[in-house]
Design a protein around this motif. Structure first.
Motif, PDB file in Angstrom:
ATOM      1  N   LYS A 123      59.064  55.744  69.135  1.00  0.00           N
ATOM      2  CA  LYS A 123      59.051  54.567  68.252  1.00  0.00           C
ATOM      3  C   LYS A 123      59.948  54.820  67.028  1.00  0.00           C
ATOM      4  CE  LYS A 123      55.694  51.595  65.903  1.00  0.00           C
ATOM      5  NZ  LYS A 123      55.444  52.171  64.569  1.00  0.00           N
TER       6      LYS A 123
ATOM      7  N   CYS B 281      62.506  56.728  66.858  1.00  0.00           N
ATOM      8  CA  CYS B 281      63.908  56.660  67.317  1.00  0.00           C
ATOM      9  C   CYS B 281      64.371  55.209  67.381  1.00  0.00           C
ATOM     10  CB  CYS B 281      64.041  57.263  68.716  1.00  0.00           C
ATOM     11  SG  CYS B 281      64.033  59.053  68.719  1.00  0.00           S
ATOM     12  N   GLN B 282      63.532  54.364  67.956  1.00  0.00           N
ATOM     13  CA  GLN B 282      63.914  52.949  68.094  1.00  0.00           C
ATOM     14  C   GLN B 282      64.151  52.327  66.729  1.00  0.00           C
ATOM     15  OE1 GLN B 282      60.559  51.754  70.405  1.00  0.00           O
ATOM     16  NE2 GLN B 282      61.531  52.224  72.375  1.00  0.00           N
ATOM     17  N   GLU B 283      63.307  52.694  65.761  1.00  0.00           N
ATOM     18  CA  GLU B 283      63.408  52.089  64.422  1.00  0.00           C
ATOM     19  C   GLU B 283      64.717  52.421  63.702  1.00  0.00           C
ATOM     20  OE1 GLU B 283      58.615  51.776  63.710  1.00  0.00           O
ATOM     21  OE2 GLU B 283      59.749  53.258  62.564  1.00  0.00           O
TER      22      GLU B 283
ATOM     23  N   HIS C 196      69.146  55.739  70.875  1.00  0.00           N
ATOM     24  CA  HIS C 196      68.716  55.637  72.267  1.00  0.00           C
ATOM     25  C   HIS C 196      67.663  56.727  72.468  1.00  0.00           C
ATOM     26  CE1 HIS C 196      68.756  55.805  76.605  1.00  0.00           C
ATOM     27  NE2 HIS C 196      69.041  57.091  76.523  1.00  0.00           N
ATOM     28  N   SER C 197      66.549  56.414  73.124  1.00  0.00           N
ATOM     29  CA  SER C 197      65.563  57.466  73.394  1.00  0.00           C
ATOM     30  C   SER C 197      64.980  57.285  74.776  1.00  0.00           C
ATOM     31  CB  SER C 197      64.442  57.437  72.349  1.00  0.00           C
ATOM     32  OG  SER C 197      63.797  56.190  72.381  1.00  0.00           O
ATOM     33  N   GLU C 198      64.597  58.381  75.380  1.00  0.00           N
ATOM     34  CA  GLU C 198      63.985  58.301  76.705  1.00  0.00           C
ATOM     35  C   GLU C 198      62.946  59.401  76.850  1.00  0.00           C
ATOM     36  OE1 GLU C 198      67.888  58.383  78.624  1.00  0.00           O
ATOM     37  OE2 GLU C 198      67.477  60.436  79.310  1.00  0.00           O
TER      38      GLU C 198
END
Ligand code: NDP
Length: 283
Positions: free
Chosen positions: A56, A58-60, A64-66
């Protein structure tokens, strides 16, 4: 007099905002966002919550996150194979393996498999060695790095000060002691075999407790005006979260003190984001 509270949430928000701004610039220049891959093995509920928080975050900031999730019975070779694949992935700048791993997995072998330039936790031997020898360009462990930033934002320059670090783990105590040394503090590292912990703490201008024992550090041990950083996270039987320092008593003597929760904790994720951006920029 009551101590100033070193607000980790506020400083972490500032770091995240810096990372978000830099990320926009990175995307304009490189045409892609920084990428973080988190590897989680098994069904540990706490790990699941931590990983969700990291994704979360990372998204903010626009990363890119996985998440790569392996089953509870995964063996070392399978986890290492995922890490090696991520080492080669051009979209991925940072790899984080969520600890602890299930017992049958060789944690050291997995951490050693991460390419040092993608080791955003800073646990790889190469990054630990760079910190030890004072070489530039290494990635520093997130929690110690976050503590240094908290001290800086709180107006504490370690130069010439006496710092006492309680705890000698590879993820907090030891790397933090090296960062304080690098910042010209005179550093003492204490641990479970230290004969008179109170006497050590009484002399400290900066006290960092990273043990995992509620109220280990008592209020009357704190030197008047000292900076007190509480890394410990302990859950009491009533469900309350506390650190290693007797906060209520210590804040009457300290000059500044971190609360638990809301002190060091939020800084760790913020510095993970900063490290990922640093790794992306360096590639
Ligand atoms: P470890 O268990 O790896 O290390 C604990 C250290 O405390 C050891 O060096 C141990 O000494 C020392 N110790 C134990 N008992 C005593 C005592 N009575 N007196 C003095 N020293 C003692 O823990 P970590 O470093 O991984 O974590 C420490 C705490 O910080 C935990 O509560 C953890 O949850 C928290 N933490 C918080 C983070 C955050 O983001 N806020 C991040 C990481 C950790 P010895 O080596 O002799 O056994």
């Amino acid at each position: 007099m009551s101590a100033r509270i070193l607000d980790g949430k506020a400083v972490a928000a500032k770091v995240r905002a810096e990372v978000a701004r830099e990320t926009q610039r990175f995307v304009e220049q490189r045409g892609r966002p920084p990428g973080l891959a988190v590897v989680r093995v098994g069904n540990d509920p706490a790990s699941q919550i931590y990983v969700r928080g990291k994704i979360k975050a990372c998204q903010e900031v626009g990363f890119h996150s996985e998440e790569h999730h392996l089953p509870e019975d995964a063996v070392t070779a399978e986890v290492v194979a995922v890490v090696r694949r991520l080492n080669e992935d051009p979209e991925i700048d940072g790899i984080l393996v969520q600890l602890p791993l299930p017992r049958q997995v060789d944690e050291q072998a997995v951490l050693d498999a991460i390419a040092p330039e993608k080791d955003v936790d800073g646990f790889h031997l190469v990054n630990a060695g760079k910190l030890l020898t004072g070489r530039r360009g290494g990635i520093r462990a997130c929690t110690p790095l976050g503590i240094m930033r908290l001290l800086e934002e709180g107006g504490c320059d370690p130069r010439g000060k006496k710092a006492v670090v309680i705890g000698r783990s590879n993820i907090v105590g030891k790397p933090l002691a090296l960062l304080l040394l690098e910042a010209d503090a005179t550093v003492t590292i204490c641990h479970s075999k230290t004969p008179d912990l109170a006497a050590e703490v009484r002399q400290a201008d900066i006290v960092v407790a990273a043990v995992g024992r509620p109220k280990l550090v008592q209020g009357d041990w704190i030197k008047e005006g000292a900076f007190v950083v509480d890394v410990g996270i302990n859950r009491l039987p009533d469900g309350k979260l506390v650190g290693d320092v007797d906060f209520e008593a210590a804040k009457e003597r300290a000059g500044a003190i971190t609360p638990v929760p809301g002190g060091v904790g939020p800084m760790t994720i913020a510095m993970l984001l900063a490290n990922t951006l640093q790794a992306a920029s360096a590639r």
